[in-house]
Write a protein that holds these residues in place. Structure first.
Motif, PDB file in Angstrom:
ATOM      1  N   TYR A   1       0.738  -0.965   0.103  1.00 60.27           N
ATOM      2  CA  TYR A   1      -0.073   0.233  -0.328  1.00 60.27           C
ATOM      3  C   TYR A   1       1.119   1.193   0.143  1.00 60.27           C
ATOM      4  CZ  TYR A   1      -4.148  -2.961   0.476  1.00 60.27           C
ATOM      5  OH  TYR A   1      -4.726  -3.720   0.384  1.00 60.27           O
ATOM      6  N   ALA A   2       1.984   1.488   0.508  1.00 60.73           N
ATOM      7  CA  ALA A   2       3.053   2.184   0.363  1.00 60.73           C
ATOM      8  C   ALA A   2       3.860   2.278  -1.770  1.00 60.73           C
ATOM      9  CB  ALA A   2       4.168   2.736   1.147  1.00 60.73           C
ATOM     10  N   ARG A   3       4.314   1.120  -1.509  1.00 56.43           N
ATOM     11  CA  ARG A   3       3.637   1.844  -3.150  1.00 56.43           C
ATOM     12  C   ARG A   3       2.489   2.446  -3.776  1.00 56.43           C
ATOM     13  NH1 ARG A   3       7.111  -0.388  -7.192  1.00 56.43           N
ATOM     14  NH2 ARG A   3       6.776   0.419  -8.895  1.00 56.43           N
ATOM     15  N   ILE A   4       1.311   1.652  -3.202  1.00 56.00           N
ATOM     16  CA  ILE A   4       0.322   2.529  -4.629  1.00 56.00           C
ATOM     17  C   ILE A   4       0.057   3.512  -4.098  1.00 56.00           C
ATOM     18  CG2 ILE A   4      -2.104   2.084  -4.324  1.00 56.00           C
ATOM     19  CD1 ILE A   4      -1.824  -0.825  -3.293  1.00 56.00           C
ATOM     20  N   ALA A   5       0.636   4.062  -2.477  1.00 55.00           N
ATOM     21  CA  ALA A   5       0.496   5.572  -2.028  1.00 55.00           C
ATOM     22  C   ALA A   5       1.633   6.496  -3.433  1.00 55.00           C
ATOM     23  CB  ALA A   5       0.268   5.615  -1.325  1.00 55.00           C
ATOM     24  N   TYR A   6       2.843   6.287  -3.168  1.00 58.04           N
ATOM     25  CA  TYR A   6       3.707   6.709  -4.173  1.00 58.04           C
ATOM     26  C   TYR A   6       3.702   6.563  -5.504  1.00 58.04           C
ATOM     27  CZ  TYR A   6       8.145   7.899  -5.922  1.00 58.04           C
ATOM     28  OH  TYR A   6       9.433   8.568  -6.379  1.00 58.04           O
TER      29      TYR A   6
END
Length: 370
Positions: free
Chosen positions: A205-210
């Motif tokens: 989810y951190a990668r998706i948000a970025y």
């Protein structure tokens, strides 16, 4: 009173037991209603389900299964001020808890990985695109993995037993430091079924948000497509809420379990061992409400369950076939059919999809996205 009998007697006051039973009753009702709505909505649109949406159906099934197979016995035992059924029902309850718990956690993890692949990875090869076969294989693998962990205590590695407060059962984690058998089981279970999935969720989810941030910043810089800031915040917040719900629900219980491997827990009051257990049980509740709060299409499906709120099939079909924007390396955008999670609706002249915003073709020669 023998030890075999006393360990199933509640160590809590009657008022706490009654309160615990009432809390579990509320959780059970909310779980059945919320996840039942997810399953009914999925059944009504079965012909239009996309492969990755089966994971949401499986997650609802695991939460509903836990509520139906476990909570009635836990409620009755709490109000009885002692565990009902003795050792046999204790093993059954612990096995069901482990089965549905691991299945729920691993389903959430696979959902995060699938969303990462379909929304944040550029140039997705055909071998990685979620298909019906791959999703079904993933679901079967989840249940086999969960069943494997359930069988270990039955064959002698770890064991099932009552919780310290006496009115619930689970894997025997109390005083695990006194037994090499139990301590290795708890540590490995924590690593492979809690820590690893949690880390995967957070990273995905951190990668998706970025990735969303990169896309929106680039679009804003080129002034090609205008996307609502409110939509961006809602998509990001929904991902954060799913991950935060996992941490809040299972984090305290996992922490107490690991603590028992290294330290004696005789001095921990029974009431304090009850709270992490209740938090973990509440994990079956929140997902449908997160969907309802952040997904307009899920609200539409729930509303469609009422005869007065039926929507036409043509309207549903039109929204399902909208294009999606995929980020490609090199500063280019590619407009493709939506690969999954197609909760697409038209909002204020824009299109949105749970997990990935979609937009109409605007600007550029011939009205296409450059």
């Amino acid at each position: 009173m023998t030890d075999s009998v006393s360990k199933y007697v509640s160590k809590l006051s009657p008022i706490v037991d009654y309160g615990t039973g009432a809390f579990l009753l509320i959780v059970a009702v909310m779980t059945i209603v919320g996840n039942g709505a997810v399953l009914v909505a999925a059944r009504k649109r079965a012909s239009r389900l996309k492969p990755p949406e089966l994971l949401s159906v499986n997650l609802a099934f695991t939460d509903l299964g836990a509520a139906v197979t476990m909570y009635p016995l836990a409620i009755a035992s709490a109000w009885n001020h002692g565990w009902l059924g003795g050792e046999a029902s204790c093993i059954y309850y612990g096995l069901m808890g482990l089965l549905f718990g691991v299945a729920s956690i691993m389903t959430l993890t696979i959902m995060a990985v699938v969303r990462l692949i379909t929304t944040a990875m550029s140039h997705i090869p055909a071998s990685r695109v979620p298909s019906w076969t791959r999703v079904w294989r993933a679901i079967v693998a989840v249940w086999l993995y969960s069943l494997l962990w359930c069988l270990f205590p039955l064959i002698g590695w770890g064991s099932y037993g009552p919780e310290p407060f006496g009115t619930a059962c689970s894997v025997t984690w109390t005083n695990s430091h006194q037994s090499w058998n139990r301590s290795t089981f708890v540590l490995l279970f924590f690593t492979l079924c809690v820590l690893l999935p949690l880390s995967t969720l957070m990273l995905c989810y951190a990668r998706i948000a970025y990735t969303h941030y990169q896309v929106y910043r680039t679009l804003k810089h080129h002034r090609t497509i205008s996307i609502s800031n409110q939509t961006t915040r809602r998509l990001t917040l929904m991902s954060v809420m799913v991950s935060a719900g996992f941490v809040v629900s299972w984090g305290p219980y996992a922490a107490v379990s690991v603590w028992s491997v290294f330290c004696a827990n005789e001095n921990i009051p029974p009431f304090l061992t009850l709270l992490p257990c209740l938090f973990a049980k509440s994990s079956t509740v929140y997902n449908p409400f997160i969907y309802y709060a952040f997904s307009k299409s899920f609200r539409r499906e729930v509303s469609a369950l009422k005869p007065s709120c039926q929507l036409s099939k043509s309207s549903q079909s039109d929204s399902d076939n909208q294009p999606a924007v995929h980020w490609k390396r090199g500063g280019h955008l590619q407009v493709l059919p939506q690969p999954c999670m197609c909760d697409t609706v038209r909002v204020g002249g824009y299109l949105e999809e749970r997990g990935l915003p979609t937009v109409e073709r605007t600007g550029g020669p011939g009205g296409s996205v450059p």
